[in-house]
Design a protein around this motif. Sequence first.
Motif, PDB file in Angstrom:
ATOM      1  N   GLU A  80      -8.511  23.334   7.888  1.00  0.00           N
ATOM      2  CA  GLU A  80      -6.968  24.474   8.793  1.00  0.00           C
ATOM      3  C   GLU A  80      -6.364  25.347   7.947  1.00  0.00           C
ATOM      4  O   GLU A  80      -5.999  25.702   9.356  1.00  0.00           O
ATOM      5  N   LEU A 110     -11.761  25.742  -1.370  1.00  0.00           N
ATOM      6  CA  LEU A 110     -11.353  24.702  -0.182  1.00  0.00           C
ATOM      7  C   LEU A 110     -12.620  22.880  -0.051  1.00  0.00           C
ATOM      8  O   LEU A 110     -13.417  23.622   0.620  1.00  0.00           O
ATOM      9  N   THR A 113      -9.806  21.544   4.248  1.00  0.00           N
ATOM     10  CA  THR A 113      -9.330  22.004   4.206  1.00  0.00           C
ATOM     11  C   THR A 113      -9.449  23.693   5.209  1.00  0.00           C
ATOM     12  O   THR A 113      -8.558  24.282   5.460  1.00  0.00           O
ATOM     13  N   GLY A 125      -4.895  23.267  -0.852  1.00  0.00           N
ATOM     14  CA  GLY A 125      -5.338  24.243   0.583  1.00  0.00           C
ATOM     15  C   GLY A 125      -3.632  24.267   0.747  1.00  0.00           C
ATOM     16  O   GLY A 125      -3.663  25.806   1.520  1.00  0.00           O
ATOM     17  N   THR A 148     -11.001  29.991   1.715  1.00  0.00           N
ATOM     18  CA  THR A 148     -11.633  28.929   1.648  1.00  0.00           C
ATOM     19  C   THR A 148     -12.636  28.517   0.635  1.00  0.00           C
ATOM     20  O   THR A 148     -13.358  27.345   0.647  1.00  0.00           O
TER      21      THR A 148
END
Lengths: 222, 292
Positions: A174, A167, A171, A140, A164
């Motif tokens: 986020e 991830l 995360t 991340g 992503t």
Amino acid sequence: MINFSHVSVSFRGQPVLADVSFHVNPGEFVSLVGETAAGKTTILRLMYFDLRPDQGEVSVGTYTSSLFRKKDVHLLRRTLGIVFQDFRLLEDRTVYENVAFALEVTGAPPSEIGQRVLRVISDVGLSHKRNNMPNELSGGELQRVVIARALVNSPKVLLADEPTGNLDPATSMEILQLLKAINGSGTAIVLASHNYDLVRRSESRILKLADGSIAEIDPQQL
Amino acid sequence: MSLMYVVRESLSGFNRAKFAALSSIMTIMISLLFLGIFYVIADNTSRLVGSIRERVEMEAFLDEPAPKAKIADVERALTALDGVDHVEFVSKEAAAKIFREEFGEDIMSVLDVNPLPPSFKIFLKPEYRNTVKAEELHERILAIDGVQSDIFRKDMLQFIEKQSRALSLGGLGLGILIAISAIILVSNTIRLAIDAKRRSVQTMKLVGASRWFIRSPFILEGVIQGLLGGMLAALLMYYLLTFVTGMISGELAEFLRAELSFYGLMTLAGTALGLLGSLISVRRFISDAVAG
């Protein structure tokens, strides 16, 4: 901002995009969804002029694919921020140096570099890790560095190709929040992802790629 | 673009691939040293050939008896010919004197008569000091009324021409071969540098670095390698010539001298080889595509 007009692209005789037309407005958040190999990355590559359409035309800001000279590609890319799934950071440089690198290579005045880099590193929440090397960061955090690098030139559009993909779900959320915040400050975002849950939460306009065609869909249709 | 950045990046190439950079520098040095030695020999040989050619002359012997009026006619006819620079008359007496100097005996005391005919020594203009032109002139001299025969060292001219042509062609061929191998080696070293920095090149393309910004550190790296190779070759050449000329003396030492500008030229040639080598690699191995 970005306009695709009747764009067709083939690879080794296999059509990837067939007569695709769509546009992205300034400050808009657009998500591209589709199965693997549906052509999401191809569309992003067309946007940063790493690829030219076989037919049709791609316009990004003031640049148009049919009138574009290869040697001027850097001028277009300075108006964009690009984020990849595999980060593409320089392993022998710190977080700060990786972000500063994007400014150095575009010839930014050295007196401005420090301030701009520190501000953008703070925006992505990594001030405390500015002197760390990439191998000391989590997935991340690495993606935050990449986003910082993409933002440091104050681009008009941020292109994110499966940001992503590597991830975990928390995360990923986020990173999505970070992208939404960036979009909130006026930067247009084009997000290519096959993470439908993430796209649903992005509150973006969704374009779905299938069989070489593109269509706008509602989040409920995902 | 920051010059410091370009210099720093190109020097980092040396650090990363010390052995490859060193071997490029050494190849350029050895190539240029070899070329330099060959050039000094060829240059001095051509000067020697030039001075031999200057001495190329003909001698036209006159029919006897040769009254003064006839001699004057022949002199006029000779000097009117294209290619004749000037002539010198050699009388029968002067010829006898030359004979005495060369053979140590008086021809008059041996034969009682002086059989040596009067003659004209003919000095040629520079453009006529070659086999083809001299042969033409020779024919025209023979056609002059009052000239009995005309001699010139055709074999010597032919020998000089053949040898100097072989030397020039051999030198040129060898020079091209050596230069190409030096360029290939530099090009390969720069290719290694590009490979080592592939990721940063990709990143540079993504963030909008100009083509020149991406390429210039690699080009500078090749130029620095060439410059160092050229300087080392010039330095070695200087010491080599000083050493060799110190060991020999007189005309031979003169035979091996080189102008100061020659050393500058060697350094420049090294730089040019480095530049060419790196330009080739940069054009071949850095495409504009991010994926490339």
